[in-house]
Design a protein around this motif. Sequence first.
Motif, PDB file in Angstrom:
ATOM      1  N   ALA B 132       0.822  -1.215   0.000  1.00 34.99           N
ATOM      2  CA  ALA B 132       0.000   0.000   0.000  1.00 34.99           C
ATOM      3  C   ALA B 132       0.853   1.262   0.000  1.00 34.99           C
ATOM      4  CB  ALA B 132      -0.932  -0.002   1.215  1.00 34.99           C
ATOM      5  N   TYR B 133       2.118   1.146   0.461  1.00 38.34           N
ATOM      6  CA  TYR B 133       2.959   2.341   0.577  1.00 38.34           C
ATOM      7  C   TYR B 133       3.756   2.649  -0.673  1.00 38.34           C
ATOM      8  CZ  TYR B 133       1.460   1.397   5.238  1.00 38.34           C
ATOM      9  OH  TYR B 133       0.659   1.138   6.318  1.00 38.34           O
ATOM     10  N   TRP B 135       2.249   3.497  -3.422  1.00 37.01           N
ATOM     11  CA  TRP B 135       1.446   4.443  -4.188  1.00 37.01           C
ATOM     12  C   TRP B 135       1.793   5.878  -3.809  1.00 37.01           C
ATOM     13  CZ3 TRP B 135      -1.784   2.553  -7.907  1.00 37.01           C
ATOM     14  CH2 TRP B 135      -2.120   1.196  -7.840  1.00 37.01           C
ATOM     15  N   PRO B 137       1.475   9.294  -2.310  1.00 35.59           N
ATOM     16  CA  PRO B 137       0.670   9.622  -1.132  1.00 35.59           C
ATOM     17  C   PRO B 137      -0.399  10.680  -1.398  1.00 35.59           C
ATOM     18  CG  PRO B 137       2.889  10.524  -0.929  1.00 35.59           C
ATOM     19  CD  PRO B 137       2.893   9.649  -2.144  1.00 35.59           C
ATOM     20  N   ILE B 138      -0.191  11.525  -2.406  1.00 31.78           N
ATOM     21  CA  ILE B 138      -1.096  12.655  -2.596  1.00 31.78           C
ATOM     22  C   ILE B 138      -2.231  12.333  -3.560  1.00 31.78           C
ATOM     23  CG2 ILE B 138      -1.206  15.041  -3.448  1.00 31.78           C
ATOM     24  CD1 ILE B 138       1.881  14.975  -2.366  1.00 31.78           C
ATOM     25  N   LEU B 139      -1.904  11.734  -4.693  1.00 30.42           N
ATOM     26  CA  LEU B 139      -2.930  11.554  -5.718  1.00 30.42           C
ATOM     27  C   LEU B 139      -3.474  10.125  -5.799  1.00 30.42           C
ATOM     28  CD1 LEU B 139      -1.446  13.728  -8.584  1.00 30.42           C
ATOM     29  CD2 LEU B 139      -3.258  14.312  -6.984  1.00 30.42           C
ATOM     30  N   ARG B 141      -2.998   7.285  -3.002  1.00 28.64           N
ATOM     31  CA  ARG B 141      -3.410   6.616  -1.766  1.00 28.64           C
ATOM     32  C   ARG B 141      -4.797   7.012  -1.280  1.00 28.64           C
ATOM     33  NH1 ARG B 141       1.863   6.636   2.100  1.00 28.64           N
ATOM     34  NH2 ARG B 141       3.281   6.225   0.384  1.00 28.64           N
ATOM     35  N   PRO B 142      -5.214   8.295  -1.446  1.00 26.41           N
ATOM     36  CA  PRO B 142      -6.574   8.643  -0.985  1.00 26.41           C
ATOM     37  C   PRO B 142      -7.677   7.831  -1.675  1.00 26.41           C
ATOM     38  CG  PRO B 142      -5.303  10.627  -1.370  1.00 26.41           C
ATOM     39  CD  PRO B 142      -4.484   9.495  -1.910  1.00 26.41           C
ATOM     40  N   LEU B 143      -7.379   7.215  -2.820  1.00 25.76           N
ATOM     41  CA  LEU B 143      -8.394   6.411  -3.510  1.00 25.76           C
ATOM     42  C   LEU B 143      -8.442   4.978  -2.974  1.00 25.76           C
ATOM     43  CD1 LEU B 143      -7.670   7.617  -7.161  1.00 25.76           C
ATOM     44  CD2 LEU B 143      -9.555   8.333  -5.718  1.00 25.76           C
ATOM     45  N   GLY B 144      -7.573   4.657  -2.019  1.00 24.80           N
ATOM     46  CA  GLY B 144      -7.584   3.320  -1.416  1.00 24.80           C
ATOM     47  C   GLY B 144      -7.222   2.212  -2.383  1.00 24.80           C
ATOM     48  N   PRO B 145      -6.146   2.398  -3.168  1.00 24.70           N
ATOM     49  CA  PRO B 145      -5.834   1.399  -4.185  1.00 24.70           C
ATOM     50  C   PRO B 145      -5.212   0.143  -3.593  1.00 24.70           C
ATOM     51  CG  PRO B 145      -4.132   3.062  -4.167  1.00 24.70           C
ATOM     52  CD  PRO B 145      -5.159   3.495  -3.150  1.00 24.70           C
ATOM     53  N   ASN B 146      -5.424  -0.957  -4.257  1.00 23.31           N
ATOM     54  CA  ASN B 146      -4.724  -2.209  -3.977  1.00 23.31           C
ATOM     55  C   ASN B 146      -3.686  -2.392  -5.076  1.00 23.31           C
ATOM     56  OD1 ASN B 146      -4.285  -5.226  -4.327  1.00 23.31           O
ATOM     57  ND2 ASN B 146      -5.464  -5.187  -2.436  1.00 23.31           N
ATOM     58  N   TRP B 149      -4.628  -3.535  -8.537  1.00 17.03           N
ATOM     59  CA  TRP B 149      -5.349  -2.646  -9.447  1.00 17.03           C
ATOM     60  C   TRP B 149      -4.500  -2.247 -10.645  1.00 17.03           C
ATOM     61  CZ3 TRP B 149      -8.506   1.664  -6.478  1.00 17.03           C
ATOM     62  CH2 TRP B 149      -9.441   1.035  -5.645  1.00 17.03           C
ATOM     63  N   HIS B 251       4.431   8.676 -13.411  1.00 18.88           N
ATOM     64  CA  HIS B 251       3.031   8.873 -13.782  1.00 18.88           C
ATOM     65  C   HIS B 251       2.587   7.829 -14.794  1.00 18.88           C
ATOM     66  CE1 HIS B 251       4.249  12.694 -11.992  1.00 18.88           C
ATOM     67  NE2 HIS B 251       3.007  12.716 -11.566  1.00 18.88           N
ATOM     68  N   TRP B 252       2.349   6.624 -14.285  1.00 23.47           N
ATOM     69  CA  TRP B 252       1.957   5.492 -15.126  1.00 23.47           C
ATOM     70  C   TRP B 252       0.622   5.748 -15.803  1.00 23.47           C
ATOM     71  CZ3 TRP B 252      -2.603   3.434 -13.360  1.00 23.47           C
ATOM     72  CH2 TRP B 252      -2.950   3.767 -12.049  1.00 23.47           C
TER      73      TRP B 252
END
Lengths: 187, 391
Positions: B132-133, B135, B137-139, B141-146, B149, B251-252
């Motif tokens: 989880a870490y 991703w 942090p700003i754009l 992680r707030p979307l709760g990605p796994n 995904w 920026h994938w």
Amino acid sequence: MSKGLSGRRQPGWVNPPGHYLKRDEMYALPGLVRYKPRARYLFSAGQAQSRFLQGLKEGRILGTRCPRCGRVYVPPRMYCEYCHTRTMEWVELPGTGVVHTAVVSYIAAFRERLKEPVIVGVIKLDAPGYVEGGYEFAGLFHRLCGVTPEDVMSGRVIGMRVKPRWKPPEERRGDVNDIECFEPVEG
Amino acid sequence: MKTNIFVKDRVAVVGAGLTLFRRRHLETPRELAWEAARQALESAGLTFDDIDCVVTGTAPDAFDGVHFNGEYIADSGGFGKPTVRVYVGGGTGVFVPVAAWWHAASGLCNTVLAVAEEKMSPAHPHPQGVFAYIWDPILERPLGPNLIWIFAMEMRRYMYKCNTTKETIALVSVKNKRNALDHPAAQAAANITVEDVLNSELLVWPVNRLDISPVSDGAAAVILARENEARRITDSPVWVEGIGFTLDNTHWYNRELAFPRYVNYAARMAYKMAGIERPWREIDVAEPYDPFDYKELHHIEGLMLARPCEAPKLLEEGWFDRSGELPTSPSGGLLGVGNPIAAAGLMKVAEIFWQLRYEAGPRQVKKPVHYGLAQAWGDLMQVGTVIVLSN
């Protein structure tokens, strides 16, 4: 169990060393240490993204334009990755775009099963400065709504025109969730 | 035509070692690294005193739960010697021998021990929590990605762009898990069918459980030596003909996901150095990185071993089987042998070493081999690392 082979030439098919533990065996190990880190962070969003997030709060999608190659970056960077120049010019984009890819997730961040699957994807935004059909584009990673898992699986969703669905202004906090999701453009 | 005119010395791989790849090991990271290093030394007929320099590699520190993880494992091989840890995410495994190569090719060291280790099991109850870490942090992680995904999104795009199906892609998993039945270190070897893959737990459509490599602990090591030294050590050195590595941006979601540009750049760099102009004909055996089944096809195309979108068709024809025209992942790959991140990439290099020495036993590919290639990929769809070997 371990059967390391000694000798001058050890070909690629001998038994490699190591001791495998079953789950219960691991829990029964003498001296098993449990540890939970306590770390807290505060991240500043930086020169470019602080302004981008302020834009989201105002219901606007902002990008930066490279003065040399003309690419418009969303999410914005304060430098152009290709030209290594500073990008000073801010551009407001309409926010519309097409779906580049989309998936249906049945699990959350820590692999918990979700009751309702979520659809997430990459949205290729309408932005100047790129070759049509080229390798690079301005875009965002976000949720999609108003589409069904079947739309994703059939491929109908890829290439679909979408626009952001904003949260009501009083609920926006200047983060990426100020956009609730991207939804299909009607008609 | 070979173009590496500024390289001081030819470098060869002269030994390789591997531990078991398993979900949970009793051994600590250091012990795993030591076991692999010892095996590699033994296979070359060398002792620790014969080693000039050491390169170590391990992926995110958070798995082992110790920062400066490279130094943490280094006393298993690097004590009292010039030692460096390299780290490029999942690409680390192939980057370790790349870094070892320049230590020797520059003339700095005669012999280099390259060790890669990963112990993912300490992250409890599942290493997903640690992923989880990675991703933003700003754009992100707030979307709760796994983590899955991002792979699912890339796989979906690849399926769309290349007009291929989950059924075809599942054949990679079937092939690699079957190949792994002959690998003594393998964790996830199995005789499965496409239906088994499609019926396994659905995580993120289009990704099912059996589309993914397992969580593993393990270590791998190889020994590299300069030409004179290599010829003293062995009568069958495996030469490093080319190396390549590149980094793309973070920026994938600002890039076409159906083709790995970064792998392509790394491959072109390695081919140029090796004097390879038609890789699809000149490479005899390949170990492309396969943490997910579609990734093997994606990387085969990035490596120019097939044209873009051609790999699924060739796969169906058996082109990539051990008895095929261009065997890929004859070891069983990450899907079959297991995926202790850094160690998995180095396991692939070790497999090519064994293949080129005709020492792979039941895994030996049917065709004669002259040139082999191993590749890894890492970070947020960013890093490509490639090594080309010959016998």
